[in-house]
Each structure stands twice: as C-alpha cells, then as structure tokens.
Design an enzyme around this catalytic site. Structure first.
Site, short mmCIF file in Angstrom:
data_model
loop_
_atom_site.label_atom_id
_atom_site.label_comp_id
_atom_site.label_asym_id
_atom_site.label_seq_id
_atom_site.Cartn_x
_atom_site.Cartn_y
_atom_site.Cartn_z
N TYR A 156 9.68 -6.25 -2.47
CA TYR A 156 9.47 -4.91 -2.99
C TYR A 156 10.77 -4.11 -3.13
CZ TYR A 156 4.45 -5.55 -1.97
OH TYR A 156 3.14 -5.99 -1.92
N ASP A 195 2.32 -1.28 4.79
CA ASP A 195 2.54 -2.63 4.31
C ASP A 195 3.72 -2.65 3.35
OD1 ASP A 195 1.40 -5.50 3.67
OD2 ASP A 195 1.72 -4.56 1.72
N SER A 201 -0.88 -13.39 2.06
CA SER A 201 -1.26 -12.59 0.90
C SER A 201 -1.71 -13.54 -0.21
CB SER A 201 -0.08 -11.74 0.45
OG SER A 201 -0.34 -11.11 -0.78
#
Length: 337
Positions: A67, A62, A163
């Site tokens: 990120y 994931d 999410s």
C-alpha cells in the site's frame, strides 16, 4: 463507537471494532477517479485521520507492504499509542507475477516483516497476513506454517492471516488450518462467500475480516464515473442507490431512514454476524464520520431482502483487477484536464 459493539475475531480472541480502518488510500491513489475526491491525502492529513479514527472508537487498522507508504504513515500516526489498536499488515509474496517458492519465499516474508515493523515503528503486529494467497502458496502450506511459527516465536507476530479473492481459495485454505483469520471480499453485490466460506470459518473458529464492501466506490455516487464498458455495474449501482433513497421515505423501511449509500452498504455487511470486522478505506475525516454512522444503523428485514437481490456473480464485474487499467486511464485523463 461504543465498545459494546466490538466483536471477537475467531480463535484469536481479539476484540475489534466492527468497522476497521483500511489504509490503502493513505499510501497510494486508489479507487474510482472523481474530480476533487481522488488521490491520497497529505501525510499530515492522513495522520490526523488516523488519530480521529482512534478517538472515534476504531480499534482495528489494516495495512500492507503493497500500500505505497501506508505503513510509514501509520508508524508516525500511531507513535505513542500503538497499544490502542489491533494492527494488521500483509506480506508480499509475489514477484514477476508469480508466487515465490522455497527459500525465496521464506526470505521475502521474513525480511518483509522486518521492514514492515520498522516502517510501523513497532515490535510486533497482531495479525500478519499473506497478501493475495493463491494456489501456488497453498501448495507450500508446510513451509508457510514454519515461517509463521518462526515469526511468532520471535515475538514479531501474534496471529496468522491470509488475504484472498473469491470463494474457492479461502475454502481450500480453511481445510489446511493455516490461518487464524482470513480477509476476504464481500458486499451486497458480491455475496458469494456467505453460503460456504462464512459457515466453514465459524465451524473452525477462524476470524473473518471483509473488504471491498464499497467495491472501490461502486456502491456510492462514484459509480457514475465508471468507464462506459462497466455500464452493468453503473446500472446496478443506480438501482441500489434508488432503493436506499426509497427506504428513507417509506415507513416500512424506517430503520434505514436517512442512510447514505455508503452507510447502507456497510450496514449490510455488518448485519452478517459471522463477520468479525468490516474494513473500510477512508481518505478524509468527512468520510470517516459518514462511515462511522453505519456502526449504529440497523437495516429493516425488508430492505436487506431487497438488497440481497442485487447480488452479482460475474467475477469480471466483481473483481477490480479486471477493470483496474480503465481506472488508471481515467485518473490520467482527469489529471491532464
């Protein structure tokens, strides 16, 4: 990791390893600052870690646009072995602290997806998730469904995901039938979703992935480095670690013998059969080896009962966004010392 332990992720039919590789720490500094155990690994070390995870049987990875350079790291690490993994990434849909609307949302999602695919060096992702789904996003469910359909028709995605933080938003989303899989927070400290979200997801055959099982390190020895105002979390972490230590020396907890706090926390989440996969962030191969030990661990019913009593329902303690500034300041002080 034995493939017999793999789980099916709801209606997607995807067979995934019970422990998934979470990659935020591969692209940015993250978590509780601890001397000599903080900061992202080098690109080469990160790529070796991904390879070691695959060799150990982890089949689910994931990542997210948000990120740092995690997607680019994965693109290099998975080159030539992309088909060995179920790959999920997330679209950023906020700008200036607000969720985009209308055509701005469509443009951001689709252009972001194309950027993600380039970074990941792949033609498609198995699960394309919307990062940080909020009420404003759910109000645009029809538009989001159209965007998902467009991406799926183009072959760039296989399944739709979202999410979330907390129990209310995923419950609202499940009523809309907008997602094939949801990524939510869950740990032995944060058990709020077990009574409502997990049963609803199972009834609707929506896959469940959980993150924050270590609560950014709070459920490990790293909790001792939390800022002073988070003393309640530190105290609860110390109690958890004491229970794990006692379990190693009492015959009635023999099933938990020898587990580290991190392994016990992951095993607690894995004991929840309605969870398809537990996402665990890792930055070193030593952490990978330790975390994998949880896949074959079985906690005794007595120990699970004791751990369930450690639950916290205060979102200020459970949500790292409320104390992120403290961690950033602590990391800055550590670098300067």
């Amino acid at each position: 990791m034995d493939r017999s332990h793999y789980r099916t992720l709801g209606r997607t039919g995807l067979s995934v390893s019970p422990i998934a590789l979470g990659t935020v720490e591969l692209g940015m500094d993250y978590g509780i600052p601890v001397p000599d155990h903080y900061g992202r690994p080098s690109s080469s070390a990160a790529e070796r870690l991904v390879g070691a995870a695959l060799d150990a049987g982890i089949s689910f990875i994931d990542t997210a646009q948000a990120y740092g350079n995690s997607e680019a790291v994965l693109g290099r690490a998975l080159f030539g072995r992309r088909k060995r993994v179920v790959l999920a990434t997330k679209a950023t849909v906020q700008a200036g602290g607000k969720t985009l609307r209308g055509q701005a949302l469509r443009r951001a999602m689709l252009s972001g997806l194309e950027n993600s695919l380039r970074s990941l060096q792949t033609d498609y992702v198995d699960i394309w998730q919307i990062h940080n789904v909020d009420a404003d996003l759910l109000e645009q469910a029809d538009l989001v469904a159209e965007i998902f359909s467009e991406a799926r028709a183009s072959g760039m995605i296989l399944w739709r995901g979202g999410s979330f933080y907390g129990p209310d938003l995923p419950l609202a989303a499940l009523k809309l039938e907008l997602f094939d899989a949801i990524q939510v927070t869950y740990s032995l400290f944060d058990q709020r979703l077990a009574s409502r979200v997990f049963p609803t997801a199972r009834r609707r055959n929506v896959g469940v992935m959980v993150r924050s099982v270590l609560l950014q390190g709070v459920l490990t020895e790293r909790a001792d480095y939390l800022p002073g105002r988070l003393e309640p979390l530190k105290a609860r972490s110390r109690r958890f670690r004491q229970l794990v230590s006692e379990a190693a020396s009492k015959s009635r907890h023999a099933a938990g013998r020898g587990l580290t706090p991190a392994q016990a926390a992951i095993a607690f989440a894995l004991a929840e059969s309605r969870i398809g996969s537990v996402l665990v962030g890792m930055r070193t191969e030593a952490e990978l080896e330790e975390n994998l030990g949880a896949a074959s661990a079985t906690l005794s019913p007595d120990l699970i009962h004791e751990l369930r009593q450690l639950r916290i329902d205060d979102p200020v303690l459970l949500n790292p966004s409320y104390w992120q500034d403290d961690l950033v300041a602590a990391a800055k002080r550590m670098r300067q010392s």
